[in-house]
Enzyme design. Structure first.
Site, short mmCIF file in Angstrom:
data_model
loop_
_atom_site.label_atom_id
_atom_site.label_comp_id
_atom_site.label_asym_id
_atom_site.label_seq_id
_atom_site.Cartn_x
_atom_site.Cartn_y
_atom_site.Cartn_z
N GLY A 239 0.75 -1.24 0.00
CA GLY A 239 0.00 0.00 0.00
C GLY A 239 0.78 1.30 0.00
O GLY A 239 0.18 2.37 -0.15
N GLU A 275 3.92 -6.68 1.51
CA GLU A 275 3.37 -7.04 0.19
C GLU A 275 3.27 -5.82 -0.72
O GLU A 275 2.18 -5.47 -1.17
CB GLU A 275 1.96 -7.64 0.36
CG GLU A 275 1.88 -8.84 1.27
CD GLU A 275 0.43 -9.20 1.64
OE1 GLU A 275 -0.48 -8.36 1.44
OE2 GLU A 275 0.22 -10.31 2.12
N PRO A 276 4.37 -5.15 -1.01
CA PRO A 276 4.27 -3.98 -1.88
C PRO A 276 4.07 -4.39 -3.35
O PRO A 276 4.69 -5.34 -3.83
CB PRO A 276 5.62 -3.28 -1.70
CG PRO A 276 6.56 -4.38 -1.33
CD PRO A 276 5.75 -5.43 -0.61
N GLY A 277 3.18 -3.68 -4.02
CA GLY A 277 2.99 -3.90 -5.45
C GLY A 277 3.31 -2.63 -6.21
O GLY A 277 4.31 -2.50 -6.90
N ARG A 278 2.45 -1.63 -5.99
CA ARG A 278 2.54 -0.38 -6.74
C ARG A 278 3.92 0.26 -6.65
O ARG A 278 4.47 0.72 -7.65
CB ARG A 278 1.50 0.60 -6.18
CG ARG A 278 1.36 1.87 -6.96
CD ARG A 278 0.43 2.85 -6.25
NE ARG A 278 -0.84 2.28 -5.89
CZ ARG A 278 -1.93 2.31 -6.67
NH1 ARG A 278 -1.88 2.90 -7.83
NH2 ARG A 278 -3.06 1.76 -6.26
N ARG A 314 -6.90 3.36 -15.26
CA ARG A 314 -6.82 4.08 -13.98
C ARG A 314 -7.49 5.46 -14.00
O ARG A 314 -8.20 5.79 -13.05
CB ARG A 314 -5.36 4.19 -13.51
CG ARG A 314 -4.72 2.81 -13.23
CD ARG A 314 -3.38 2.90 -12.53
NE ARG A 314 -3.54 3.42 -11.20
CZ ARG A 314 -3.33 4.67 -10.85
NH1 ARG A 314 -2.88 5.56 -11.72
NH2 ARG A 314 -3.54 5.06 -9.62
N TYR A 318 -10.30 5.32 -11.30
CA TYR A 318 -9.90 5.89 -10.00
C TYR A 318 -9.69 7.40 -10.07
O TYR A 318 -9.08 7.96 -9.16
CB TYR A 318 -8.58 5.27 -9.53
CG TYR A 318 -8.52 3.77 -9.50
CD1 TYR A 318 -9.30 3.02 -8.62
CD2 TYR A 318 -7.65 3.09 -10.35
CE1 TYR A 318 -9.22 1.65 -8.60
CE2 TYR A 318 -7.56 1.70 -10.33
CZ TYR A 318 -8.35 0.99 -9.45
OH TYR A 318 -8.26 -0.37 -9.42
N CYS A 346 -15.55 4.32 -27.64
CA CYS A 346 -16.85 5.00 -27.71
C CYS A 346 -17.46 5.18 -26.34
O CYS A 346 -18.53 4.62 -26.04
CB CYS A 346 -17.77 4.20 -28.62
SG CYS A 346 -16.97 3.85 -30.18
N GLU A 347 -16.81 5.92 -25.47
CA GLU A 347 -17.35 6.26 -24.15
C GLU A 347 -16.73 7.59 -23.75
O GLU A 347 -15.53 7.78 -23.93
CB GLU A 347 -16.90 5.24 -23.08
CG GLU A 347 -17.28 3.85 -23.37
CD GLU A 347 -17.72 3.09 -22.13
OE1 GLU A 347 -17.88 3.70 -21.06
OE2 GLU A 347 -17.90 1.88 -22.28
#
Ligand SMILES: *Cc1c(COP(=O)(O)O)cnc(C)c1O
Length: 421
Positions: A239, A275-278, A314, A318, A346-347
């Protein structure tokens, strides 16, 4: 710090020029830097060097086999959240005793596969799941190490979609019920309680929520030990946030985080897992895209790119901000003007940035989304039948395609026609 810098006016990934990769691979594509991946992993490893520890990379952030192998060779463990991720970790050569299995809904098949292939621990998230893991392990004549994920009810002060440590979130068991649930775990034949797990959210840019959570974990450790449980391992989750913009204040460093862990739980003598990911992969990857058109609108102008929300979700999901830079370095005095930067899907949600000040860019120019390594390629889809975006890994002056772009035929061939058609 990353390894995507301008050299002689051209953006490079380590020693490789980005336009060179673009001519070989086509756009859009993700490119990752080996040196940045290693640097970030080592920062965490060194931050915990004061005691026994294992850095388990949260591979949901970016799970390409080449990235996993790069980190595993450095001694990384893996945090997996599905049977698919477990299989990927094993395929990358990670031994079972370096894999922790997190996630709120592990299925029987996933639990069995991990027991057969070897697992360091399950991080259990509910009583029914605990019962299921025990039943399956016992039926295989095994006892498996577990921690129980507690929900400490702290506000991670991050985007609502990635906050996981408040009591209204679906994650973990309420910390107030921990004694009761640990007592149940101790009675189940297929389980061996080894510790406590906590993970309060992602993209935290302030250490105080971690501090609040880890203090609660420290108190709980003493309470559970007094109840007779062997609490030897603390999995403190991931995190830690990254800077998504150059102008922002820098978030805390892994070394500050390591010091905080030492201060809050270091006296307990536990093995520490994180548990780092980012933070490991976020700034180790960029998304390179080409401007298709510059469209003059009413009151606003658009840069229409060949990447879209299906390649990098993202911003749509987010409200995330990414710096978007021309691959050819703009002149220092170049004038900027505002553009809405959009993809072809198309959004209206397919908008990367609104009124973004950009130096002069024209059709055919390459741009790079910074900090796109985490939750980028892994969240990509083929919406609008846009081929899954390829991935490239750079190492010094070499680069290699680590996931090729599928052809339209590849995509169509995945469908099958029922016999009545
Ligand atoms: C997503 C997740 C992580 C990684 O979070 P980052 O913000 O990427 O560091 C770690 N542990 C668990 C259980 C997760 O769900």
């Amino acid at each position: 710090m990353d390894h995507f810098l301008y050299r002689d006016g051209v953006l490079h990934a380590e020693d490789v020029s980005v336009p060179e990769i673009a001519s070989a691979v086509g756009t859009p594509f993700y490119v990752y830097s080996t040196a940045t991946l290693l640097r970030h992993f080592r920062l965490f490893d060194e931050a915990l060097a004061w005691g026994p520890h294992l850095v388990c990379y949260a591979m949901k952030a970016a799970s390409n086999q080449a990235i996993l192998r790069t980190l595993a060779a450095e001694g990384a463990g893996m945090d997996v959240v599905s049977g698919g991720e477990y299989a990927r970790a094993k395929a990358a050569g990670v031994p079972g005793d370096r894999i922790v299995f997190s996630g709120v809904g592990k299925t029987g098949a996933e639990i069995r596969a991990a027991l057969e292939g070897g697992i360091r621990q399950f991080n259990v998230e509910s009583e029914p799941e605990m019962q299921a893991i025990s039943d399956i392990a016992a039926s295989m004549n095994m006892t498996v190490p577990i921690t129980i994920r507690v929900n400490p009810d702290v506000d991670a002060k991050t985007h609502a979609k990635i906050a996981t440590g408040k009591s209204e979130n679906k994650f973990g068991i309420p910390i107030a019920r921990a004694r009761e649930v640990y007592a149940l775990a101790a009675r189940l034949p297929g389980l061996r309680v080894v510790g406590i797990d906590v993970h309060i959210g992602s993209q935290l840019t302030d250490l105080s929520p971690f501090e609040a959570a880890y203090r609660k974990v420290a108190d709980l450790t003493e309470t559970l030990r007094a109840d007779g449980h062997a609490i030897d391992r603390l999995d403190l989750g991931g995190g830690l946030g990254i800077p998504y913009t150059r102008s922002n204040e820098a978030p805390p460093l892994p070394s500050d985080y390591g010091d905080l862990i030492r201060r809050t739980v270091g006296h307990l003598g536990c093995e520490i897992e994180i548990e780092p990911g980012r933070l490991i992969v976020g700034n180790a990857g960029i998304l390179v895209s080409k401007v298709i058109y510059v469209k003059e609108g009413e009151g606003r102008d658009f840069l229409i790119l060949d990447s879209a929300m299906n390649d990098l979700i993202r911003p749509a999901m987010y409200d995330a901000y990414h710096d978007i830079d021309p691959v050819l370095e703009p002149a220092p005095a170049a004038e900027t003007r505002p553009f809405d930067i959009v993809g072809p899907v198309c959004e209206s949600g397919d908008t990367f940035a609104k009124a973004r000040q950009m130096p002069p860019v024209g059709a055919g120019d390459l741009v790079a989304f910074r900090s796109a390594g985490a939750y980028g390629a892994v969240m990509a889809s083929e919406y609008n039948t846009r081929p899954l975006v390829p991935e490239v890994l750079v190492n010094g002056d070499q680069f290699s395609v680590i996931r090729a772009r599928p052809s339209f035929d590849d995509i169509i061939a995945r469908d099958t026609i029922p016999e009545w058609l």
